[in-house]
Design a protein around this motif. Structure first.
Motif, PDB file in Angstrom:
ATOM      1  N   UNK A  17       0.580   0.280  -5.638  1.00 40.78           N
ATOM      2  CA  UNK A  17       1.327   0.298  -4.388  1.00 40.78           C
ATOM      3  C   UNK A  17       2.666  -0.421  -4.539  1.00 40.78           C
ATOM      4  N   UNK A  18       2.643  -1.579  -5.203  1.00 37.94           N
ATOM      5  CA  UNK A  18       3.869  -2.337  -5.382  1.00 37.94           C
ATOM      6  C   UNK A  18       4.880  -1.588  -6.246  1.00 37.94           C
ATOM      7  N   UNK A  19       4.420  -0.996  -7.363  1.00 46.10           N
ATOM      8  CA  UNK A  19       5.336  -0.284  -8.250  1.00 46.10           C
ATOM      9  C   UNK A  19       5.909   0.952  -7.564  1.00 46.10           C
ATOM     10  N   UNK A  20       5.094   1.606  -6.687  1.00 45.65           N
ATOM     11  CA  UNK A  20       5.612   2.758  -5.942  1.00 45.65           C
ATOM     12  C   UNK A  20       6.700   2.326  -4.972  1.00 45.65           C
ATOM     13  N   UNK A  21       6.470   1.220  -4.265  1.00 48.99           N
ATOM     14  CA  UNK A  21       7.479   0.720  -3.329  1.00 48.99           C
ATOM     15  C   UNK A  21       8.756   0.318  -4.055  1.00 48.99           C
ATOM     16  N   UNK A  22       8.627  -0.315  -5.190  1.00 50.84           N
ATOM     17  CA  UNK A  22       9.816  -0.698  -5.942  1.00 50.84           C
ATOM     18  C   UNK A  22      10.590   0.535  -6.421  1.00 50.84           C
ATOM     19  N   UNK A  23       9.862   1.541  -6.879  1.00 48.99           N
ATOM     20  CA  UNK A  23      10.540   2.733  -7.368  1.00 48.99           C
ATOM     21  C   UNK A  23      11.285   3.460  -6.255  1.00 48.99           C
ATOM     22  N   UNK A  24      10.677   3.488  -5.041  1.00 51.90           N
ATOM     23  CA  UNK A  24      11.301   4.166  -3.907  1.00 51.90           C
ATOM     24  C   UNK A  24      12.255   3.259  -3.144  1.00 51.90           C
ATOM     25  N   UNK A  25      12.318   1.988  -3.552  1.00 52.14           N
ATOM     26  CA  UNK A  25      13.190   1.004  -2.889  1.00 52.14           C
ATOM     27  C   UNK A  25      12.868   0.935  -1.395  1.00 52.14           C
ATOM     28  N   UNK A  26      11.556   0.795  -1.089  1.00 51.00           N
ATOM     29  CA  UNK A  26      11.092   0.757   0.299  1.00 51.00           C
ATOM     30  C   UNK A  26      10.209  -0.469   0.502  1.00 51.00           C
ATOM     31  N   UNK A  27      10.201  -1.058   1.707  1.00 47.66           N
ATOM     32  CA  UNK A  27       9.364  -2.234   1.969  1.00 47.66           C
ATOM     33  C   UNK A  27       7.903  -1.831   2.178  1.00 47.66           C
ATOM     34  N   UNK A  28       7.013  -2.801   1.952  1.00 48.52           N
ATOM     35  CA  UNK A  28       5.582  -2.613   2.215  1.00 48.52           C
ATOM     36  C   UNK A  28       5.276  -3.145   3.612  1.00 48.52           C
ATOM     37  N   UNK A  29       4.476  -2.365   4.386  1.00 50.71           N
ATOM     38  CA  UNK A  29       4.170  -2.759   5.763  1.00 50.71           C
ATOM     39  C   UNK A  29       2.686  -2.589   6.059  1.00 50.71           C
ATOM     40  N   UNK A  30       2.231  -3.339   7.099  1.00 52.63           N
ATOM     41  CA  UNK A  30       0.898  -3.193   7.699  1.00 52.63           C
ATOM     42  C   UNK A  30      -0.244  -3.444   6.717  1.00 52.63           C
ATOM     43  N   UNK A  31      -0.004  -4.231   5.702  1.00 55.97           N
ATOM     44  CA  UNK A  31      -1.093  -4.544   4.787  1.00 55.97           C
ATOM     45  C   UNK A  31      -2.006  -5.611   5.351  1.00 55.97           C
ATOM     46  N   UNK A  32      -3.303  -5.525   5.009  1.00 56.24           N
ATOM     47  CA  UNK A  32      -4.256  -6.548   5.442  1.00 56.24           C
ATOM     48  C   UNK A  32      -3.985  -7.844   4.681  1.00 56.24           C
ATOM     49  N   UNK A  33      -4.705  -8.894   5.089  1.00 59.05           N
ATOM     50  CA  UNK A  33      -4.511 -10.185   4.434  1.00 59.05           C
ATOM     51  C   UNK A  33      -4.832 -10.100   2.941  1.00 59.05           C
ATOM     52  N   UNK A  34      -5.959  -9.419   2.612  1.00 57.89           N
ATOM     53  CA  UNK A  34      -6.351  -9.273   1.197  1.00 57.89           C
ATOM     54  C   UNK A  34      -5.311  -8.449   0.432  1.00 57.89           C
ATOM     55  N   UNK A  35      -4.848  -7.387   1.060  1.00 57.88           N
ATOM     56  CA  UNK A  35      -3.861  -6.536   0.403  1.00 57.88           C
ATOM     57  C   UNK A  35      -2.592  -7.307   0.123  1.00 57.88           C
ATOM     58  N   UNK A  36      -2.115  -8.065   1.106  1.00 58.10           N
ATOM     59  CA  UNK A  36      -0.904  -8.834   0.920  1.00 58.10           C
ATOM     60  C   UNK A  36      -1.074  -9.899  -0.168  1.00 58.10           C
ATOM     61  N   UNK A  37      -2.250 -10.497  -0.204  1.00 55.56           N
ATOM     62  CA  UNK A  37      -2.500 -11.547  -1.195  1.00 55.56           C
ATOM     63  C   UNK A  37      -2.499 -10.968  -2.615  1.00 55.56           C
ATOM     64  N   UNK A  38      -3.144  -9.813  -2.792  1.00 55.22           N
ATOM     65  CA  UNK A  38      -3.182  -9.190  -4.113  1.00 55.22           C
ATOM     66  C   UNK A  38      -1.800  -8.714  -4.539  1.00 55.22           C
ATOM     67  N   UNK A  39      -1.026  -8.199  -3.585  1.00 57.33           N
ATOM     68  CA  UNK A  39       0.322  -7.732  -3.921  1.00 57.33           C
ATOM     69  C   UNK A  39       1.203  -8.904  -4.331  1.00 57.33           C
ATOM     70  N   UNK A  40       1.051 -10.045  -3.647  1.00 60.57           N
ATOM     71  CA  UNK A  40       1.820 -11.222  -4.047  1.00 60.57           C
ATOM     72  C   UNK A  40       1.411 -11.687  -5.448  1.00 60.57           C
ATOM     73  N   UNK A  41       0.124 -11.580  -5.736  1.00 64.26           N
ATOM     74  CA  UNK A  41      -0.364 -12.029  -7.047  1.00 64.26           C
ATOM     75  C   UNK A  41       0.192 -11.165  -8.177  1.00 64.26           C
ATOM     76  N   UNK A  42       0.159  -9.839  -7.968  1.00 66.41           N
ATOM     77  CA  UNK A  42       0.665  -8.974  -9.041  1.00 66.41           C
ATOM     78  C   UNK A  42       2.179  -9.001  -9.096  1.00 66.41           C
TER      79      UNK A  42
END
Length: 369
Positions: free
Chosen positions: A62-87
């Motif tokens: 999800x993170x690499x897709x957002x970076x490639x499209x130059x778009x922000x990530x939205x509406x993620x759950x707490x777990x999702x946000x935590x894992x995205x911050x970790x990676x």
């Protein structure tokens, strides 16, 4: 509840949103990884609200897709946000393979490396021979330090233990030479010359050459593996610590054993090859076994036997030096033992064939052709 990973695009260009849904896990994202890579912008945002389960692999996708499209990530759950911050903290992914230089630079560079490696190895071999000569001189001055038992033990391993395999190999080679030679000579009505062919080629060339190749694969590799293992286990360092020269104790007995045994093995191999040729000649050509053996004495000049016997100790020296040198060069780990053992066999066989070619030219020029 959606069990697999999926995505969809809502809205028009400029305001489109990429919605990810389902389970973004290692076991499920395979179906959407490639299609996601084909999505092109512009995308206003990547909506994570539909994701029901996610792990670090899914978060990275999800993170690499957002970076490639130059778009922000939205509406993620707490777990999702935590894992995205970790990676995200791991940084950008690196290329799996480094950029290769163009071939017109790689080839000369590799050739230069091979030349340097060759001359480095040559210097090492010359130094190793020097150590052997110095140790031999010390043994001549102090003969009591010579390990006769080790020499006899190595002669048994290199020579006596090799008799069955060398004999069988030579016997079969004699059969093949006689059978194939007779087929070709029969076209000219010269089947009786099979005796000449078998006798001269085995006593002069194949007997000692095939024996050298067999000894290189059998004993040369054993020398490299034994000494290499002793280097890894620090036995050789321990010998130096207590005042024992590894060259005197380990190398010289192996080198002498190979030099002394090779002429005997080469002659034995030639005899077995002649016996094999005599057997097949008796069975298929009607040449009696004893007549074949007696004919050998008439058609094979004595210098053919001497040619083989002169080459044999040189071949033994090459095989022993290659095996011992490679074994003493082992460093690092057990994988190095296998690599050095393989190198010792290849180098010994190569050098034996090269030296045999020089001998062939030399003996031809001196009238022993």
């Amino acid at each position: 509840m959606r069990t697999g990973a999926a995505f969809e695009i809502d809205g028009e260009d400029g305001g489109a949103r990429l919605r990810l849904s389902g389970a973004y896990l290692l076991s499920t994202i395979g179906a959407v990884e490639k299609p996601l890579g084909q999505v092109s912008g512009p995308v206003a945002a990547v909506d994570l609200g539909g994701i029901t389960a996610i792990d670090t692999v899914g978060a990275w996708l999800a993170l690499s897709t957002a970076r490639r499209l130059d778009a922000p990530l939205e509406n993620g759950s707490e777990r999702t946000e935590r894992l995205i911050r970790a990676v995200a903290d791991t940084g950008e992914a690196e290329e799996p393979w480094p950029t290769r230089a163009p071939i017109w630079r790689r080839v000369p560079a590799r050739m230069g490396e091979l030349v340097v490696e060759f001359f480095t190895a040559l210097v090492g071999v010359v130094g190793f021979i020097g150590q052997i000569l110095l140790a031999a001189g010390a043994l001549i001055r102090h003969p009591r330090r010579f390990r006769g038992n080790a020499l006899v033990n190595q002669m048994e391993k290199v020579g006596v233990s090799a008799l069955p395999i060398v004999g069988l190999m030579s016997f079969l080679i004699g059969i093949v030479i006689a059978q194939q030679g007779a087929v070709q000579l029969a076209q000219f009505g010269a089947e009786t010359l099979t005796v000449n062919l078998v006798g001269r080629i085995t006593l002069r060339e194949l007997g000692v050459l095939m024996t050298a190749i067999m000894v290189a694969g059998r004993s040369g590799s054993a020398f490299a593996a034994q000494l290499g293992t002793m280097k890894l286990t620090e036995e050789i360092d321990a010998m130096r610590t207590i005042g024992i020269s590894p060259i005197e104790a380990l190398v010289i007995p192996r080198v002498l054993a190979a030099i002394l045994v090779m002429p005997l093995l080469g002659f034995y191999a030639s005899v077995m090859a002649i016996i094999g040729g005599a057997v097949i000649a008796d069975l298929t050509l009607g040449i009696p076994f004893l007549s074949f053996i007696q004919r050998i004495q008439d058609v094979v000049p004595t210098y053919d036997l001497w040619v083989g016997l002169i080459k044999a100790p040189i071949f033994g020296l090459i095989i022993a030096l290659s095996g011992c040198y490679q074994g003493m060069q082992v460093r690092g780990n057990s994988e190095e033992v296998g690599l050095r053992t393989t190198t010792s066999v290849v180098a010994a066989i190569f050098m034996v064939i090269v030296v045999d070619a020089f001998f062939a030219v030399f003996f031809t020029n001196v009238g022993w052709g």
